[in-house]
Structure formats: C-alpha cells, structure tokens
Design a protein around this motif. Structure first.
Motif, mmCIF file in Angstrom:
data_model
loop_
_atom_site.group_PDB
_atom_site.id
_atom_site.type_symbol
_atom_site.label_atom_id
_atom_site.label_comp_id
_atom_site.label_asym_id
_atom_site.label_seq_id
_atom_site.Cartn_x
_atom_site.Cartn_y
_atom_site.Cartn_z
ATOM 1 N N ARG A 277 7.489 -45.492 -31.782
ATOM 2 C CA ARG A 277 8.577 -45.841 -32.772
ATOM 3 C C ARG A 277 9.561 -44.789 -33.046
ATOM 4 O O ARG A 277 9.390 -43.529 -33.073
ATOM 5 C CB ARG A 277 7.719 -46.183 -34.326
ATOM 6 N N GLY A 278 10.798 -45.223 -32.926
ATOM 7 C CA GLY A 278 12.113 -44.477 -32.781
ATOM 8 C C GLY A 278 13.140 -44.973 -32.402
ATOM 9 O O GLY A 278 13.274 -46.124 -31.963
ATOM 10 N N ARG A 279 14.326 -44.288 -32.392
ATOM 11 C CA ARG A 279 15.426 -44.552 -31.711
ATOM 12 C C ARG A 279 15.354 -44.393 -30.249
ATOM 13 O O ARG A 279 14.637 -43.755 -29.562
ATOM 14 C CB ARG A 279 16.665 -43.865 -32.080
ATOM 15 N N VAL A 302 14.163 -48.418 -33.737
ATOM 16 C CA VAL A 302 14.777 -48.491 -35.258
ATOM 17 C C VAL A 302 16.085 -48.117 -35.172
ATOM 18 O O VAL A 302 16.906 -48.130 -36.210
ATOM 19 C CB VAL A 302 14.172 -47.463 -35.947
ATOM 20 N N ASP A 303 17.043 -48.356 -33.899
ATOM 21 C CA ASP A 303 18.256 -48.381 -33.793
ATOM 22 C C ASP A 303 18.979 -49.034 -34.771
ATOM 23 O O ASP A 303 18.534 -50.337 -35.000
ATOM 24 C CB ASP A 303 18.717 -48.625 -32.321
ATOM 25 N N ALA A 304 20.111 -49.027 -35.062
ATOM 26 C CA ALA A 304 20.802 -49.776 -36.267
ATOM 27 C C ALA A 304 21.347 -51.125 -35.558
ATOM 28 O O ALA A 304 21.266 -52.085 -36.107
ATOM 29 C CB ALA A 304 22.192 -48.861 -36.880
ATOM 30 N N GLU A 327 13.074 -53.092 -35.627
ATOM 31 C CA GLU A 327 13.097 -52.845 -36.829
ATOM 32 C C GLU A 327 14.218 -51.963 -37.370
ATOM 33 O O GLU A 327 13.943 -50.480 -37.434
ATOM 34 C CB GLU A 327 11.650 -52.501 -37.418
ATOM 35 N N PRO A 328 15.441 -52.311 -37.405
ATOM 36 C CA PRO A 328 16.447 -51.393 -37.704
ATOM 37 C C PRO A 328 16.300 -50.486 -39.183
ATOM 38 O O PRO A 328 15.843 -51.147 -39.993
ATOM 39 C CB PRO A 328 17.805 -52.283 -37.824
ATOM 40 N N GLU A 329 16.360 -49.256 -38.941
ATOM 41 C CA GLU A 329 16.247 -48.383 -40.140
ATOM 42 C C GLU A 329 17.185 -48.934 -41.368
ATOM 43 O O GLU A 329 18.603 -48.999 -40.960
ATOM 44 C CB GLU A 329 16.284 -47.084 -39.877
ATOM 45 N N GLY A 330 16.815 -48.978 -42.459
ATOM 46 C CA GLY A 330 17.630 -49.383 -43.588
ATOM 47 C C GLY A 330 17.892 -50.802 -43.667
ATOM 48 O O GLY A 330 18.852 -51.074 -44.614
ATOM 49 N N ARG A 333 13.207 -55.920 -42.913
ATOM 50 C CA ARG A 333 12.588 -56.263 -41.509
ATOM 51 C C ARG A 333 12.928 -57.728 -41.060
ATOM 52 O O ARG A 333 12.729 -58.515 -41.685
ATOM 53 C CB ARG A 333 10.993 -56.030 -41.811
#
Length: 387
Positions: A277-279, A302-304, A327-330, A333
């Motif tokens: 999980r991550g960018r 989690v990229d925008a 699943e973009p952060e901020g 979902r």
C-alpha cells in the motif's frame, strides 16, 4: 506414535489465474521430507484433496506420486473426501490401496469403519474418517427425513461413537475423528466455497465430544477451536486474506493414555503473498519492499490521481502483481465497480451470480430471482457431489 493432521490440499487450484501445481508439488516434497525425517506414522488429509471434481491428468499424477512417496517414507495415509472432491472418483480402488497403506474414506457407510493403529500394551488408535456430508444426498442413508449439516454430522458421528463404545469395552482405544465441515467458532477466509447456499449451517463443537481429537478440514486458516478440535488449514495461501497466516499442519503425539501433545509445524515454500500500500513512485523505489519482488502482490495505490499504466508500472518491480486497487488519500473510499472486483469480493457462488446481475444491469436480483439462483446452484452442487 506421531500423526500429521493436514487438509485442503486443493491440488490443481489456480491463484488469480496463475497455476499453482509447481508450488503444490514443492509443498508435497516438503511434506514427504518431514515425514521421513521425523518418523511420522500417519498422515491425515481431512478432505478437499483436489480442487475440482474432475482433476486434470497432471494433478492426478501429482497425488499418485505423493501417496506412493509418503508410504515409502514410512507413513500410512488416511484420506477423506471434501466438498471439492468427487467422492466416487477419489474412492476408486480404495480396497486395493488399503493393502498398500492408503486408506480412503469417501462413503457414509464407512463412518463406523475406523483405520486402526497399534499403540503398544494392547492399546489401539482408531481413526474415524467421515467424508463430506452433503445433507440432501446422505440424509436418507442416515435414516433422516431432511435436515442440514448439523443433523447429518450428528448422525454420522453417532455411528462412529457407537463403534468406539464397543471397542473401548474390549480394551484401551484412543480416538480421532476426521470431518470436513464448518464448525462453530471457526474463522473463514475468502478462498473457501460456501457449504450451504444462502446462509451458514454451523456444526457445534459438542458434536465431536467423546473423541480424543477432531481433525477438521474446510476452513483454510490453521486454528484451534478447543484443545481437541482443530483445523489444520490449507498448506498454501489461496487468497490474499491468508497472506499473514502461518501455513502447515498439526503434529500429534499419541500414546496409550491419549493425545500427549499437539504442535504446529510447517516448512517453507516459494509461494508467498504480499499486501502493498502506498504511492506508486514510493512503492517502486522503497528498498523495504524488496522481499515482495518475488511474491504474488495485491497493491493498493493511494495517489491523489490514478497513475497512467499503473499495473504495467507496478509489474516492472513486482512482476507477480495480480490485483490492483485505488484508494486516494484524503478522499472517500472509492466504490469498486468492476466485475473483476466483484468476483474478488464474492464469498459464495450466489454472491458471484448476484454481482454479475448488478454489474450488467445496475441492480441485484429480486427475491424471486434470488430463489431461482439458489435452486439452480443447489442443483449444480448436488450434481457435483454425486458425480
């Protein structure tokens, strides 16, 4: 005496479209080596030897080789059929195989026919191996007028318990019962096929009272429901929900006084899963993920914004990546709408069918349609069970 409790080999299974026969052969190599090195007297396989009722030729050859090698390593093998197996096909030549140390139990008539092992001082170990019990098929043979998994399991276990009582009246007997079922308190994973359409039919642990050990199959996570009732789990991870599970078997030490010890055992294989999980750029550059480069990967980005050619780029470092989520952060979902995502999340055949209807027309099945699906799936399941 040393006994190895295994189950749910699912030989011939695939993982997200990738064949697993090489990984299964590697695990079986480890099993044979463990049996030989540790002087294992018996290997129990509590159902779902195959993944399909009609296994491919190379899958049958793998099982044939494994059974021969286990016997040559000094163990007798007790195998019961599971809900994925064809009981008729798996049970072929059972009388002949028994002479060679492979004991197949695929018919309800064998519920009170234990496999016996000497324990010394006149004591015996009796292993009662129940085949998978499809309620609508076995209820008449058990003298029942209907009933679900609990009813047929109670009736089959009662036959084994009656035989055990007679044997114990004549001498010292330690008992093991094998069953392929969903027992109360068990934790399922995403890789098991539901045993009942439209709901769960959970068998209470009290059904197995009176036996020194219950060696269960069906659930793919190794777990102890009580000191004497356990699932060995599948030998390999068959879904990403099993990525953090320790796989293997239970090793039992058995003597005239009963089950002296139970301990988890296992051996490494090349089949590994990783949850990342991550960018995207971070995942491609971070040395902390080096161990995942040779594993089957489920990657959550989690990229925008969704990166272009995301899976293609992920596979430049993680060539065995088979699942990708965003699943973009901020942000709230994102709802998974693809049909492949629905298949991944499906827990039963009914879920698959319902998800397909919702995907192609934007709404799930009506009550009448659900009833028709349940009826059709039951007919297919019964046809498989009786094949």
């Amino acid at each position: 005496m040393k006994i190895l409790h295994t189950s749910d080999w699912h030989l011939g299974r695939s993982f997200h479209g990738a064949g697993m026969l090489a990984a299964q052969a590697e695990w079986l190599d480890g099993l044979v080596g463990f049996v030989a090195e540790n002087g294992i007297d018996a290997v129990l396989v509590a159902g779902d030897v195959y993944d399909r009722a009609l296994p491919a030729v190379d899958v049958v050859e793998l099982l044939d080789s494994a059974l021969v090698r286990l016997v040559e390593a000094g163990a007798r093998v007790v195998v019961s059929s599971g809900n994925h197996d064809s009981a008729v096909r798996l049970g072929f030549a059972s009388h002949l195989l028994e002479r060679g140390g492979v004991h197949l139990r695929t018919r309800i008539e064998q519920a009170a026919d234990p496999v016996l092992f000497p324990l010394g001082d006149g004591a015996q170990l009796a292993v009662y191996a129940l085949p998978y019990l499809e309620p609508r098929l076995v209820a008449p043979a058990l003298g029942l007028d209907g009933g679900g998994h609990t009813a047929v399991t109670q009736a089959a276990v009662a036959r084994a318990r009656a035989d055990l009582a007679i044997r114990r009246s004549e001498g010292t007997v330690v008992s093991v019962i094998m069953a392929h079922t969903f027992a109360g308190g068990g934790a399922p994973t995403d890789s098991e096929r539901a045993l009942s359409i439209g709901g769960l039919d959970v068998v209470p642990l009290s059904v197995f009272e009176g036996f020194d050990y219950a060696a269960l199959g069906h659930l793919h996570g190794r777990q102890a429901l009580s000191e004497s009732v356990r699932y060995s789990g599948s030998p390999l991870a068959y879904s990403f929900s099993e990525a953090r599970q320790a796989k293997g078997a239970w090793l039992l030490g058995v003597g005239p006084e009963g089950i002296a010890s139970v301990e988890p055992v296992g051996w490494p294989t090349q089949h590994r899963l990783a949850l990342l999980r991550g960018r995207l750029e971070d995942l491609l550059a971070d040395p902390a993920h080096a161990a995942a480069e040779g594993a089957y990967c489920h990657v959550t980005l989690v990229d925008a914004e969704r990166p272009e050619r995301a899976m293609e780029r992920v596979r430049t470092r993680f060539p065995l990546a088979v699942a990708l989520a965003f699943e973009p952060e901020g942000a709230p979902r994102e709802r998974e709408t693809s049909y492949s995502a629905r298949l991944t999340a499906a827990r039963s055949d009914l879920d698959v069918c319902s998800g397909f209807l919702e995907h192609v027309r934007g709404r799930g099945p009506s009550g009448a349609e659900s009833a028709a699906l349940v009826e059709a799936l039951e007919a297919v399941r019964l046809a498989e069970a009786s094949a």
